[in-house]
Design a protein around this motif. Structure first.
Motif, PDB file in Angstrom:
ATOM      1  N   ALA A   1       0.637  -1.187   0.099  1.00 49.53           N
ATOM      2  CA  ALA A   1       0.099  -0.020   0.103  1.00 49.53           C
ATOM      3  C   ALA A   1       0.950   1.322   0.068  1.00 49.53           C
ATOM      4  N   GLY A   2       2.012   1.028   0.746  1.00 50.03           N
ATOM      5  CA  GLY A   2       2.765   2.365   0.671  1.00 50.03           C
ATOM      6  C   GLY A   2       3.815   2.790  -0.350  1.00 50.03           C
ATOM      7  N   HIS A   3       3.784   1.586  -1.249  1.00 48.53           N
ATOM      8  CA  HIS A   3       4.858   1.532  -2.480  1.00 48.53           C
ATOM      9  C   HIS A   3       4.715   2.248  -3.753  1.00 48.53           C
ATOM     10  N   ALA A   4       5.489   2.370  -4.576  1.00 53.50           N
ATOM     11  CA  ALA A   4       5.606   3.357  -5.422  1.00 53.50           C
ATOM     12  C   ALA A   4       4.382   2.767  -6.784  1.00 53.50           C
ATOM     13  N   VAL A   5       4.053   4.097  -7.705  1.00 56.13           N
ATOM     14  CA  VAL A   5       3.486   3.705  -8.791  1.00 56.13           C
ATOM     15  C   VAL A   5       4.218   4.167 -10.126  1.00 56.13           C
ATOM     16  N   LEU A   6       5.327   4.963  -9.931  1.00 54.74           N
ATOM     17  CA  LEU A   6       6.114   5.593 -10.913  1.00 54.74           C
ATOM     18  C   LEU A   6       7.500   5.101 -10.886  1.00 54.74           C
ATOM     19  N   GLY A   7       8.097   4.868 -11.953  1.00 52.99           N
ATOM     20  CA  GLY A   7       9.580   4.642 -11.779  1.00 52.99           C
ATOM     21  C   GLY A   7       9.925   3.263 -11.326  1.00 52.99           C
ATOM     22  N   THR A   8       8.724   2.190 -11.334  1.00 58.08           N
ATOM     23  CA  THR A   8       8.964   1.042 -10.717  1.00 58.08           C
ATOM     24  C   THR A   8       9.650   0.166 -11.735  1.00 58.08           C
ATOM     25  N   SER A   9       9.996  -1.147 -11.264  1.00 62.47           N
ATOM     26  CA  SER A   9      10.478  -2.182 -12.245  1.00 62.47           C
ATOM     27  C   SER A   9      10.106  -3.410 -11.700  1.00 62.47           C
ATOM     28  N   ASP A  10      10.160  -4.570 -12.343  1.00 64.16           N
ATOM     29  CA  ASP A  10       9.773  -5.790 -12.028  1.00 64.16           C
ATOM     30  C   ASP A  10      10.643  -6.216 -10.936  1.00 64.16           C
ATOM     31  N   HIS A  11      11.565  -5.483 -10.671  1.00 67.05           N
ATOM     32  CA  HIS A  11      12.762  -6.078  -9.600  1.00 67.05           C
ATOM     33  C   HIS A  11      12.711  -5.310  -8.254  1.00 67.05           C
TER      34      HIS A  11
END
Ligand code: SF4
Length: 325
Positions: free
Chosen positions: A143-153
């Motif tokens: 819930a606190g994680h990113a939605v922009l600039g993410t990767s599968d890693h």
């Protein structure tokens, strides 16, 4: 916590030599010691750099210059910072508890590590802590994680608040290392995770942040930092926005916007800025511009709400600048 040694250095050159030989530099220690207690980080040799002459806060021509070892509390309370860059003061006060602000340095704040809970759980898969092991957050509590600039890693957000303000204000940083000095935008300090999330910044081996320089500008005083979080006392951002407007004759001449809590690094939104130029500032204009903030957003199972919260936060931050006609 595993055993370690600590020595003090009193010159920048000695600190560079120590860092070049693989020893870990520490100032406030507010992130590193925490991580050492959890055995996420296990350095055997620490070097205390608190005695280096890098704590100055000064005005140079119209620029604000902040030494890398200036404490968050000192910077936030400095009269020139409050007068010329209230956005920076606000982001620092929102960024940590008073105890942490008294200890943590500006350089350390920019280099702090992520707050993803799995990063601190030694038995969880985490590519950042243990490259190649996977990412427990992708299908876990995110819930606190990113939605922009993410990767599968990796999908962890960058945790610094003042970094968001500095990126919005086009701040630069001067670093010094074995090959000499260089200066570059603060925005370029932060790497996207890509396939190598364990590499978080662009400092070269042995390099040390010396100072941060913030240019003055017509919009620097009409700027606000808005941080939305689960509790007001002390918490990391769900979404934050550093917004600045330059309004003349009722028309927006300049706009700056960076956001936090949504990106894997402090996220500058130049498309939103461009959409505001030449417009008469009002809520509808801010709402229309804020729509482009979501370009490229990739929500996870637990953080779809950020797609709604991000534009709302941007609109509110611009309204708080006092830029409404
Ligand atoms: Fe590790 Fe990043 Fe995944 Fe968190 S989001 S578990 S820090 S790889």
């Amino acid at each position: 916590m595993l055993p370690f040694t600590i020595e003090k250095v009193t010159s920048v050159d000695a600190a560079i030599a120590a860092a070049s030989s693989g020893r870990r530099l520490t100032a406030g220690g507010t992130t590193l010691i925490d991580l050492m207690r959890d055995e996420v980080e296990q350095p055997q040799q620490l070097v205390d750099i608190n005695a280096l002459p890098l704590s100055d806060i000064r005005i140079d021509r119209s620029d604000l210059v902040i030494g890398a070892l200036a404490r968050m509390a000192e910077v936030a309370a400095h009269p020139d910072v409050q007068r010329l860059h209230p956005l920076i003061a606000e982001s620092l006060i929102e960024g940590a508890s008073p105890q942490l602000r008294n200890m943590a340095s500006i350089g350390g704040n920019l280099l702090q590590r992520v707050r993803c809970p799995y990063f601190r759980m030694l038995d969880a898969a985490c590519n950042k802590r243990n490259p190649g092991s996977g990412c427990a957050a992708r299908d876990g509590l995110n819930a606190g994680h990113a939605v922009l600039g993410t990767s599968d890693h990796c999908v962890a957000t960058h945790p610094s608040d003042v970094a968001v303000a500095l990126v919005a204000l086009d701040a630069t940083m001067r670093v010094k290392g074995p090959k000499g000095e260089r200066t570059f935008p603060v925005e370029e300090l932060f790497r996207l995770p890509g396939a190598t999330p364990h590499l978080e910044h662009t400092l070269l081996p042995g390099e040390l942040i010396v100072e941060v320089r913030v240019p003055g500008g017509p919009d620097s005083r009409r700027a606000r930092y808005l941080k939305v979080r689960d509790r007001a006392s002390y918490e990391f951002a769900l979404v934050s926005a550093a917004a600045a407007l330059d309004v003349a004759d009722g028309v927006i001449r300049g706009a700056r916007l960076a956001v936090g809590g949504v990106g894997t690094r402090p996220w500058r939104l130049r498309a939103v800025e461009a959409a505001l130029i030449g417009k008469v500032p009002d809520r509808q204009v801010f709402q229309a511009a804020a729509r482009s903030a979501l370009e490229g957003a990739r929500p996870l199972s637990g953080n779809h709400y950020k797609l709604e919260l991000l534009p709302r936060t941007i609109v509110r931050a611009f309204e708080m600048t006092g830029g409404i006609a």
